[in-house]
Design an enzyme around this catalytic site. Structure first.
Site, short mmCIF file in Angstrom:
data_model
loop_
_atom_site.label_atom_id
_atom_site.label_comp_id
_atom_site.label_asym_id
_atom_site.label_seq_id
_atom_site.Cartn_x
_atom_site.Cartn_y
_atom_site.Cartn_z
N HIS A 64 0.82 -1.22 0.00
CA HIS A 64 0.00 0.00 0.00
C HIS A 64 0.85 1.27 0.00
CE1 HIS A 64 0.48 -0.20 4.51
NE2 HIS A 64 0.47 1.11 4.38
N ASP A 95 0.25 -7.82 1.96
CA ASP A 95 0.62 -6.42 1.73
C ASP A 95 2.15 -6.28 1.66
OD1 ASP A 95 0.74 -3.68 1.58
OD2 ASP A 95 -0.54 -3.30 3.31
N SER A 165 4.75 1.79 7.90
CA SER A 165 4.40 0.65 7.05
C SER A 165 5.62 0.20 6.26
CB SER A 165 3.28 1.04 6.08
OG SER A 165 2.09 1.29 6.77
#
Length: 252
Positions: A64, A95, A165
């Site tokens: 993402h 992810d 992230s």
């Protein structure tokens, strides 16, 4: 006397089995952890975290982070900024994404075996929360979660904030065992964070045509004379206390 074998084992092998400290893990891996700078197609900007998995410029991050990117580059912890990074591979299952920059001789992390991860295991995370590059935090593997589709997640207690992230999660050997990607937000939620196990990353790297930076399997250490002497002496001691049966007489 029954605890003597364990005590001897600890004395003999404690130096070999000692876990690395958070300081040692940070010093070993800080140069491999990077900031991923993204300009999205809608003109907004985004920063995530990544880490180097090949010396020639392959970088792992969360998918993402690179989704809908118009332009991506990398900032290293010494302030150096890369040329444009291209998406080399993306996982459709978890992810994860791989970015590629033109580079040679970069320091890399080592991937550990995520299948051996257990709840309660101590972890170290290096990331860029709120763009504070190379922030070190610690915590535990809170749980190993299996989703309905069979995908495994690591629930972790280490603090994870926006821009983290893609942060590598290290075990006590300093190996990456998972990649942070999500948090449960909201009032009352504290450190409910999740990471993708490193085995998925190793598969993605292999599928993209690169060699995952796996830790070599150590060959069993040859038993030296001192260890053989200790084991022989312990067997004699057990015999004195009747813990070994007397040898059966040889048949004529």
């Amino acid at each position: 006397m029954k605890h003597l074998p364990a005590l001897l084992a600890c004395l003999l092998f404690s130096c070999v089995c000692a876990a690395k400290t958070h300081v040692e893990i940070a010093e070993q891996n800080a140069q491999s952890v990077v900031a991923v700078n993204v300009v999205k197609k809608d003109g907004s900007t985004f920063t995530g975290t990544g880490f180097v998995v090949s010396q020639n410029g392959l970088i792992a991050t969360s998918r993402h982070v690179s989704d809908n990117a118009l332009f991506i580059n990398i900032t290293f912890n010494n302030g150096a900024v890369s040329d444009e990074a291209k998406v080399a591979a993306e996982s459709q299952l978890v992810d994860l994404a791989l970015l590629k920059i033109p580079a040679q001789g970069l320091p890399t992390v080592t991937l550990g075996d995520a299948q051996t991860v257990l709840p309660g295991q101590i972890i170290t995370v290096i990331g860029n929360p709120r763009r504070l590059q190379n922030t070190v935090s610690s915590g535990l593997i809170s749980q190993v979660r299996k989703k309905a589709n069979g995908v495994i997640w690591h629930q972790i207690s280490a603090p994870i904030s926006p821009s983290s992230s893609g942060s590598p999660v290290f075990n006590e050997d300093g190996d990456v065992i998972s990649v942070a990607f999500a948090s449960f937000k909201g009032d009352g939620n504290q450190n409910l964070n999740f990471a993708v196990p490193a085995n998925y990353l190793a598969q993605l790297i292999d599928k993209a045509g690169y060699l995952p930076p796996l830790r070599p399997q150590a060959a069993p250490a040859p038993q030296n004379a001192f260890v053989r002497h200790i084991q022989k002496s312990w067997n004699i001691v057990k015999g004195w206390f009747g813990q070994n049966p007397a040898p059966a007489p040889a048949e004529e």
